[in-house]
Design a protein around this motif. Structure first.
Motif, PDB file in Angstrom:
ATOM      1  N   VAL A  46      11.512  -8.875 -39.229  1.00 10.55           N
ATOM      2  CA  VAL A  46      11.220  -8.769 -37.970  1.00 10.55           C
ATOM      3  C   VAL A  46      10.269  -7.504 -38.072  1.00 10.55           C
ATOM      4  O   VAL A  46       9.126  -7.503 -37.416  1.00 10.55           O
ATOM      5  CB  VAL A  46      11.915  -9.056 -36.950  1.00 10.55           C
ATOM      6  N   ARG A  47      10.889  -6.315 -38.330  1.00  6.33           N
ATOM      7  CA  ARG A  47      10.126  -5.171 -38.436  1.00  6.33           C
ATOM      8  C   ARG A  47       8.720  -5.081 -38.983  1.00  6.33           C
ATOM      9  O   ARG A  47       7.994  -4.751 -38.689  1.00  6.33           O
ATOM     10  CB  ARG A  47      11.030  -4.090 -38.957  1.00  6.33           C
ATOM     11  N   LEU A  48       8.929  -5.686 -40.395  1.00 10.77           N
ATOM     12  CA  LEU A  48       7.798  -5.822 -41.262  1.00 10.77           C
ATOM     13  C   LEU A  48       6.734  -6.587 -40.893  1.00 10.77           C
ATOM     14  O   LEU A  48       5.521  -6.325 -40.752  1.00 10.77           O
ATOM     15  CB  LEU A  48       8.325  -6.040 -42.537  1.00 10.77           C
ATOM     16  N   GLN A  49       7.205  -7.855 -40.160  1.00  7.76           N
ATOM     17  CA  GLN A  49       6.295  -8.916 -39.869  1.00  7.76           C
ATOM     18  C   GLN A  49       5.507  -8.188 -38.661  1.00  7.76           C
ATOM     19  O   GLN A  49       4.232  -8.408 -38.173  1.00  7.76           O
ATOM     20  CB  GLN A  49       6.706  -9.945 -39.220  1.00  7.76           C
ATOM     21  N   GLY A  50       6.319  -7.171 -37.819  1.00  4.43           N
ATOM     22  CA  GLY A  50       5.521  -6.604 -36.681  1.00  4.43           C
ATOM     23  C   GLY A  50       4.513  -5.606 -36.727  1.00  4.43           C
ATOM     24  O   GLY A  50       3.752  -5.373 -36.258  1.00  4.43           O
ATOM     25  N   VAL A  51       4.386  -5.252 -37.981  1.00  2.03           N
ATOM     26  CA  VAL A  51       3.472  -4.051 -38.591  1.00  2.03           C
ATOM     27  C   VAL A  51       2.537  -4.806 -39.474  1.00  2.03           C
ATOM     28  O   VAL A  51       1.819  -4.150 -40.277  1.00  2.03           O
ATOM     29  CB  VAL A  51       3.984  -2.896 -39.137  1.00  2.03           C
ATOM     30  N   THR A  86      13.886  -0.418 -44.316  1.00  2.26           N
ATOM     31  CA  THR A  86      12.959  -1.332 -43.764  1.00  2.26           C
ATOM     32  C   THR A  86      12.421  -0.591 -42.445  1.00  2.26           C
ATOM     33  O   THR A  86      11.251  -0.692 -42.118  1.00  2.26           O
ATOM     34  CB  THR A  86      13.342  -2.577 -43.386  1.00  2.26           C
ATOM     35  N   ARG A  87      13.191   0.096 -41.662  1.00  2.48           N
ATOM     36  CA  ARG A  87      12.949   0.927 -40.493  1.00  2.48           C
ATOM     37  C   ARG A  87      11.602   1.922 -40.837  1.00  2.48           C
ATOM     38  O   ARG A  87      10.680   1.991 -39.977  1.00  2.48           O
ATOM     39  CB  ARG A  87      13.927   1.494 -39.689  1.00  2.48           C
ATOM     40  N   PHE A 143       9.873   2.217 -43.459  1.00  2.00           N
ATOM     41  CA  PHE A 143       8.741   1.292 -44.020  1.00  2.00           C
ATOM     42  C   PHE A 143       7.809   0.775 -42.832  1.00  2.00           C
ATOM     43  O   PHE A 143       6.497   1.222 -42.933  1.00  2.00           O
ATOM     44  CB  PHE A 143       9.164   0.049 -44.917  1.00  2.00           C
ATOM     45  N   ALA A 144       8.387   0.357 -41.824  1.00  6.39           N
ATOM     46  CA  ALA A 144       7.719  -0.018 -40.592  1.00  6.39           C
ATOM     47  C   ALA A 144       6.809   1.069 -40.014  1.00  6.39           C
ATOM     48  O   ALA A 144       5.655   1.104 -39.451  1.00  6.39           O
ATOM     49  CB  ALA A 144       8.710  -0.801 -39.778  1.00  6.39           C
ATOM     50  N   GLN A 145       7.753   2.090 -39.909  1.00  7.14           N
ATOM     51  CA  GLN A 145       7.018   3.289 -39.174  1.00  7.14           C
ATOM     52  C   GLN A 145       5.854   4.017 -40.183  1.00  7.14           C
ATOM     53  O   GLN A 145       4.851   4.112 -39.659  1.00  7.14           O
ATOM     54  CB  GLN A 145       7.935   4.324 -39.183  1.00  7.14           C
ATOM     55  N   MET A 146       6.065   3.963 -41.315  1.00  2.00           N
ATOM     56  CA  MET A 146       5.124   4.449 -42.275  1.00  2.00           C
ATOM     57  C   MET A 146       3.745   3.327 -42.161  1.00  2.00           C
ATOM     58  O   MET A 146       2.650   4.009 -42.253  1.00  2.00           O
ATOM     59  CB  MET A 146       5.645   4.353 -43.814  1.00  2.00           C
ATOM     60  N   THR A 147       4.159   2.005 -42.209  1.00  4.15           N
ATOM     61  CA  THR A 147       2.838   1.401 -42.154  1.00  4.15           C
ATOM     62  C   THR A 147       2.112   1.275 -40.801  1.00  4.15           C
ATOM     63  O   THR A 147       1.039   1.158 -40.926  1.00  4.15           O
ATOM     64  CB  THR A 147       3.385  -0.226 -42.280  1.00  4.15           C
ATOM     65  N   SER A 148       2.908   1.482 -39.759  1.00  2.00           N
ATOM     66  CA  SER A 148       2.178   1.782 -38.512  1.00  2.00           C
ATOM     67  C   SER A 148       1.349   2.757 -38.371  1.00  2.00           C
ATOM     68  O   SER A 148       0.347   2.760 -37.704  1.00  2.00           O
ATOM     69  CB  SER A 148       3.551   1.594 -37.423  1.00  2.00           C
ATOM     70  N   LEU A 165      13.291   8.026 -46.681  1.00  2.00           N
ATOM     71  CA  LEU A 165      13.493   6.890 -47.867  1.00  2.00           C
ATOM     72  C   LEU A 165      14.311   7.161 -48.927  1.00  2.00           C
ATOM     73  O   LEU A 165      15.091   6.523 -49.283  1.00  2.00           O
ATOM     74  CB  LEU A 165      11.783   6.351 -48.186  1.00  2.00           C
ATOM     75  N   SER A 166      13.793   8.316 -49.474  1.00  4.54           N
ATOM     76  CA  SER A 166      14.715   8.988 -50.675  1.00  4.54           C
ATOM     77  C   SER A 166      16.247   9.110 -50.381  1.00  4.54           C
ATOM     78  O   SER A 166      16.956   9.099 -51.275  1.00  4.54           O
ATOM     79  CB  SER A 166      13.982  10.164 -51.117  1.00  4.54           C
ATOM     80  N   GLU A 167      16.579   9.605 -49.051  1.00  3.28           N
ATOM     81  CA  GLU A 167      17.738   9.689 -48.572  1.00  3.28           C
ATOM     82  C   GLU A 167      18.561   8.429 -48.812  1.00  3.28           C
ATOM     83  O   GLU A 167      19.944   8.278 -49.100  1.00  3.28           O
ATOM     84  CB  GLU A 167      17.995  10.420 -47.177  1.00  3.28           C
ATOM     85  N   ASN A 168      17.840   7.322 -48.557  1.00  3.25           N
ATOM     86  CA  ASN A 168      18.540   5.992 -48.540  1.00  3.25           C
ATOM     87  C   ASN A 168      18.394   5.171 -49.878  1.00  3.25           C
ATOM     88  O   ASN A 168      19.207   4.119 -50.047  1.00  3.25           O
ATOM     89  CB  ASN A 168      18.141   5.065 -47.245  1.00  3.25           C
ATOM     90  N   MET A 169      17.415   5.723 -50.483  1.00  2.74           N
ATOM     91  CA  MET A 169      17.042   4.704 -51.778  1.00  2.74           C
ATOM     92  C   MET A 169      16.782   5.912 -52.892  1.00  2.74           C
ATOM     93  O   MET A 169      15.586   6.355 -52.928  1.00  2.74           O
ATOM     94  CB  MET A 169      15.884   4.115 -51.633  1.00  2.74           C
ATOM     95  N   PRO A 170      17.773   6.485 -53.422  1.00  4.80           N
ATOM     96  CA  PRO A 170      17.509   7.933 -54.426  1.00  4.80           C
ATOM     97  C   PRO A 170      16.677   7.435 -55.583  1.00  4.80           C
ATOM     98  O   PRO A 170      16.120   8.220 -56.197  1.00  4.80           O
ATOM     99  CB  PRO A 170      19.073   7.983 -55.038  1.00  4.80           C
TER     100      PRO A 170
END
Length: 220
Positions: free
Chosen positions: A70-75, A107-108, A110-115, A127-132
């Motif tokens: 939903v987040r990604l579709q929203g952006v 994903t949160r 990613f959505a902010q970055m895209t917006s 992102l790096s903190e959550n995905m090393p």
């Protein structure tokens, strides 16, 4: 005998019914969230089924998958694009011991970055903190780990997400393991309970009863 029946049967069944109705409400809210992006109940139900299958992969959970979609579709992402991002990021996160919670955070961001439309260091740091493994993926996707260099290439927020996703497709697939099996089992149980809850609501009009009770309380 009546007391025994109440204690051993009626109360547990009542509690199970409440749990089932809550599960039905949770699943219904996920479907409505998808409907808000896809436009119809049929499209939302179809996408929910696809996300349910996707959520069986390591690093994903059903609720996190739906929220992420939903987040990604929203952006501006298509449903299929969003699903691909979820599966690949889930695998990348699971490869470093992460879980569906980290995927939710990714994903949160990613959505902010895209917006925002551009790649910023503050977003990449979160992102790096959550995905090393993000730095490795950036190197594969752009030939550099420098955020400034990537921004200088004119890479937009959405393009960054899509390129990172393509790079993640080359990662080895993470095996499910016990943790993933437990998560899948809990998702399945919740969906089964939701079906029971929908049946209870249909048979006894629980929703109508709650609305009537709420109106009564407000009128007092």
């Amino acid at each position: 005998i009546g007391n025994d029946i109440t204690t051993s049967l009626s109360i547990p069944l009542g509690l199970a019914g409440v749990g089932a109705i809550k599960a039905a409400g949770d699943i219904e809210s996920l479907t409505l969230a998808l409907k808000s992006q896809l436009g119809t109940a049929e499209a939302a139900a179809t996408e929910l089924n696809k996300l349910t299958e996707a959520a069986k992969n390591p690093g994903l959970g059903l609720e996190q998958a739906v929220r992420g979609s939903v987040r990604l579709q929203g952006v501006g992402f298509e449903a299929e694009e969003a699903r691909k991002v979820l599966v690949q990021m889930g695998n990348a996160i699971a490869a470093t011991g992460g879980s569906a919670q980290e995927l939710d955070n990714v994903t949160r961001q990613f959505a902010q970055m895209t917006s925002k439309g551009r790649v910023l260091q503050e977003d990449v740091s979160i992102l790096s903190e959550n995905m090393p493994g993000l730095a490795q993926l950036m190197q594969k996707a752009f030939g550099t780990q420098s955020v400034e260099a990537i921004r200088a290439m004119g890479v937009s927020g959405k393009e960054f997400v899509l390129q990172i996703t393509r790079a993640a497709e080359e990662l080895p697939r993470v095996e499910g393991g016990i943790k993933n099996s437990i998560g899948n089992a809990l998702d399945s149980l919740k969906q089964s309970a939701a079906k029971v809850g929908l049946a209870i609501n249909s048979a006894f009009n629980v929703t109508g009863g709650i609305e009537t009770f709420s109106s009564y309380v407000l009128a007092i």
